[in-house]
Design a protein around this motif. Sequence first.
Motif, PDB file in Angstrom:
ATOM      1  N   ARG B  78      30.456  43.815  53.388  1.00 30.60           N
ATOM      2  CA  ARG B  78      31.880  44.324  53.154  1.00 30.60           C
ATOM      3  C   ARG B  78      31.670  45.162  52.061  1.00 30.60           C
ATOM      4  O   ARG B  78      32.638  45.609  51.420  1.00 30.60           O
ATOM      5  CB  ARG B  78      32.653  42.997  52.752  1.00 30.60           C
ATOM      6  N   TYR B  79      30.585  45.200  51.397  1.00 21.04           N
ATOM      7  CA  TYR B  79      30.366  46.063  50.076  1.00 21.04           C
ATOM      8  C   TYR B  79      30.875  47.406  50.198  1.00 21.04           C
ATOM      9  O   TYR B  79      31.408  48.073  49.479  1.00 21.04           O
ATOM     10  CB  TYR B  79      29.079  45.694  49.294  1.00 21.04           C
ATOM     11  N   ARG B 254      30.396  40.435  39.929  1.00 20.60           N
ATOM     12  CA  ARG B 254      30.203  39.159  40.197  1.00 20.60           C
ATOM     13  C   ARG B 254      29.732  38.214  38.599  1.00 20.60           C
ATOM     14  O   ARG B 254      30.371  37.348  38.466  1.00 20.60           O
ATOM     15  CB  ARG B 254      29.178  39.025  41.336  1.00 20.60           C
ATOM     16  N   ASP B 281      33.127  47.611  40.893  1.00 22.88           N
ATOM     17  CA  ASP B 281      34.241  47.748  41.404  1.00 22.88           C
ATOM     18  C   ASP B 281      34.389  47.086  43.054  1.00 22.88           C
ATOM     19  O   ASP B 281      34.799  47.752  44.015  1.00 22.88           O
ATOM     20  CB  ASP B 281      35.070  48.859  41.505  1.00 22.88           C
ATOM     21  N   GLU B 282      33.732  45.849  43.117  1.00 20.18           N
ATOM     22  CA  GLU B 282      34.131  45.274  44.290  1.00 20.18           C
ATOM     23  C   GLU B 282      35.453  44.827  44.539  1.00 20.18           C
ATOM     24  O   GLU B 282      36.341  44.828  43.490  1.00 20.18           O
ATOM     25  CB  GLU B 282      33.161  43.845  44.198  1.00 20.18           C
ATOM     26  N   TYR B 283      35.938  44.139  45.501  1.00 20.34           N
ATOM     27  CA  TYR B 283      37.267  44.123  45.667  1.00 20.34           C
ATOM     28  C   TYR B 283      37.678  42.754  44.803  1.00 20.34           C
ATOM     29  O   TYR B 283      38.804  42.687  44.363  1.00 20.34           O
ATOM     30  CB  TYR B 283      37.753  43.751  47.067  1.00 20.34           C
ATOM     31  N   LEU B 284      36.774  42.130  44.595  1.00 23.32           N
ATOM     32  CA  LEU B 284      36.888  40.799  43.505  1.00 23.32           C
ATOM     33  C   LEU B 284      37.567  41.366  42.220  1.00 23.32           C
ATOM     34  O   LEU B 284      38.352  40.743  41.949  1.00 23.32           O
ATOM     35  CB  LEU B 284      35.497  40.175  43.235  1.00 23.32           C
ATOM     36  N   TYR B 287      41.044  41.210  42.045  1.00 24.66           N
ATOM     37  CA  TYR B 287      41.853  39.993  42.306  1.00 24.66           C
ATOM     38  C   TYR B 287      41.780  39.073  41.004  1.00 24.66           C
ATOM     39  O   TYR B 287      42.565  38.298  41.051  1.00 24.66           O
ATOM     40  CB  TYR B 287      41.170  39.221  43.484  1.00 24.66           C
ATOM     41  N   LEU B 288      40.899  39.481  40.286  1.00 27.89           N
ATOM     42  CA  LEU B 288      40.764  38.627  38.898  1.00 27.89           C
ATOM     43  C   LEU B 288      41.974  38.801  38.143  1.00 27.89           C
ATOM     44  O   LEU B 288      42.565  39.862  38.436  1.00 27.89           O
ATOM     45  CB  LEU B 288      39.391  38.856  38.207  1.00 27.89           C
TER      46      LEU B 288
END
Lengths: 335, 335
Positions: B78-79, B254, B281-284, B287-288
């Motif tokens: 997904r990255y 992460r 800049d992961e999608y995480l 979301y944080l």
Amino acid sequence: MAKRATLTDVARLAGLSPTTVSMVLNERPNSRLSEDAAERVRAAAAKLNYRPNPAARGLRLGKTRTVGFISDEVTITRYASAMIRGLLEVAEERDHTVLISESGRRADRIASALELMLDRQADGIVFGLMGAKQIDVPVIADVPVVLSNARSASGLPCVLPDEFRAGFEAAHYLLERGHRRIAFIGRSEALLDPVLSVTIGARYAGLDAALAESGIEFVHQVDGRFWEPDLGYAGAQEVFQRTEVTAIIAANDRVAFGVYQAAQERGLRIPDDLSVVSFDDEYLASYLRPQLTTMQIPYLDMGRVAMELVLDGDPPTETLVPMPLQERGSVRALS
Amino acid sequence: MAKRATLTDVARLAGLSPTTVSMVLNERPNSRLSEDAAERVRAAAAKLNYRPNPAARGLRLGKTRTVGFISDEVTITRYASAMIRGLLEVAEERDHTVLISESGRRADRIASALELMLDRQADGIVFGLMGAKQIDVPVIADVPVVLSNARSASGLPCVLPDEFRAGFEAAHYLLERGHRRIAFIGRSEALLDPVLSVTIGARYAGLDAALAESGIEFVHQVDGRFWEPDLGYAGAQEVFQRTEVTAIIAANDRVAFGVYQAAQERGLRIPDDLSVVSFDDEYLASYLRPQLTTMQIPYLDMGRVAMELVLDGDPPTETLVPMPLQERGSVRALS
DNA sequence: CTGAAGTGCTAAAAGGATTTAGCATGGAGA
DNA sequence: TCTCCATGCTAAATCCTTTTAGCACTTCAG
């Protein structure tokens, strides 16, 4: 690197005609050729490292050993790329390659992507969507088409996750472990519209069926159509205020993420004080602590199955793929 | 759907020869054809909805207007799938299509994927990696090859993120806002090995250079090679115990996620009590809460640039792509 | 008036594979 | 002896496009 050997080169080396070489290499059924000739052909082909020219073959046969994949945003987003992996795996097993094209869900872009694939003489086409929705795909007579994680109004063959069973199993998993006071976050009438989703209805139905089987109902349900962390956060707060629960089912992992945050703020520990189950198995699910128990959307398998159906031809109208339970650490069995 | 029209069909309808039709449709420079003939050809082609047969064209020309993309796991994880989006965008602009194949980083699988592409007569090849590492790619004379987010020992043309500048800017962003007591989590000598990364060294160097420019050093650094939430969590705890900081730079998102968790546990609010900057800049990151300010790995642009280089031919040895700052809510300016 | 150059177009070959129709040869049956 | 058939292979056509070589005609320069 020397120029690529042709069939004629092989024939010359083997002392036979191109016809013979072609027949041997393609193992044509009714051609009675001597084992000796076949052997010579194979030796010559190996020696020259012969590879058939796909353009020439495609020209003659009208087949390209190529399948087109058109998606709304499967390739380009992070969620569903496992679908491509599934497609590629099967394609490789069957000695096919995959042409990829993106197009939003705007009908004109779909049409032009499709045209591109047909121009390139793809032998089959897979449409894949990130979220299981209904799309309009122009009907094409020539090549097999399969929809992966999508359904069309025109009744094209499609592959979908078995959401009813997943819903049933998710609830059953909690019930089996003694949970009776369960809340659900993410109920929405609006999502029953096939333009938005063709599977959510089944997910709801599966959940409800499992509870009904145990003769109970959700102690509280939070409506919500936009399944983002916010909904989970606010929804969980609402649940905590209204009633006592031992478990929450979240409509998806992002909602569950919000539930985690609300639980933490309130001092509830997962899974000791609160069990959580959800749907999707995004990668987020394994980052949370404890890791999230969730019903996986089987992108990989949907890809595999769709490709198999396209290559085999004559696909059935609807194929359901199981959604496996990812059992991790967010559920506790009540004594 | 009637059988596809061929060049001969168009010629017949226009009352001209296939030669003429071909010349008109390809707009050959030195062919002095009458405007009248050209007009008739175009009309006939449009009427028959003529599309050149790519197999025939490929056979004659030895070109396929196809580029092969081989990756370790870009497609299937997904990255980095934005890289594919970049490739596809440019390919579409230039009327090319993309053949996709996966292969781990095992040399034999790379070789066989490559062979597949060459068999299919791809006009060019892009290798893409999820993480910027060194790979061994067999050198091929025939077609242009470009590495995207990777470098080869053999010096093939490559496209890489500009990590030095990104490191510099990340630190500079904090310094500019008055931060002086900054910790870094994720320093590792081991990662300087090109087999693991060819860019991390530059990231470190950029960070160090920015601090040096301001005449300061990190007040604390946490070593760590595995950039997962655990490291951020434990690393932040270590930082809090040892010293006081106003900001933490995390090696990636992460790790930053772990920092968030540790901060929350300790009752530190982001960004009020602690600023956080990270990389990837992961999608995480979005979301944080608050959303994370981070230096983006420019997968999309690396894909675009790599495709452009392949199609244009004669690519330079190394091309750096800027890593844009994603400015969100995790940094506070000190008064 | 002649030769050269220019004009507008086309016939035919090429590219590499598959497939149809058919050519020799030898043996069996009449 | 002659016909027929099976055997083992091949010549040539075909798929569709691009490109080379060149045809037939006109115009211009010398």
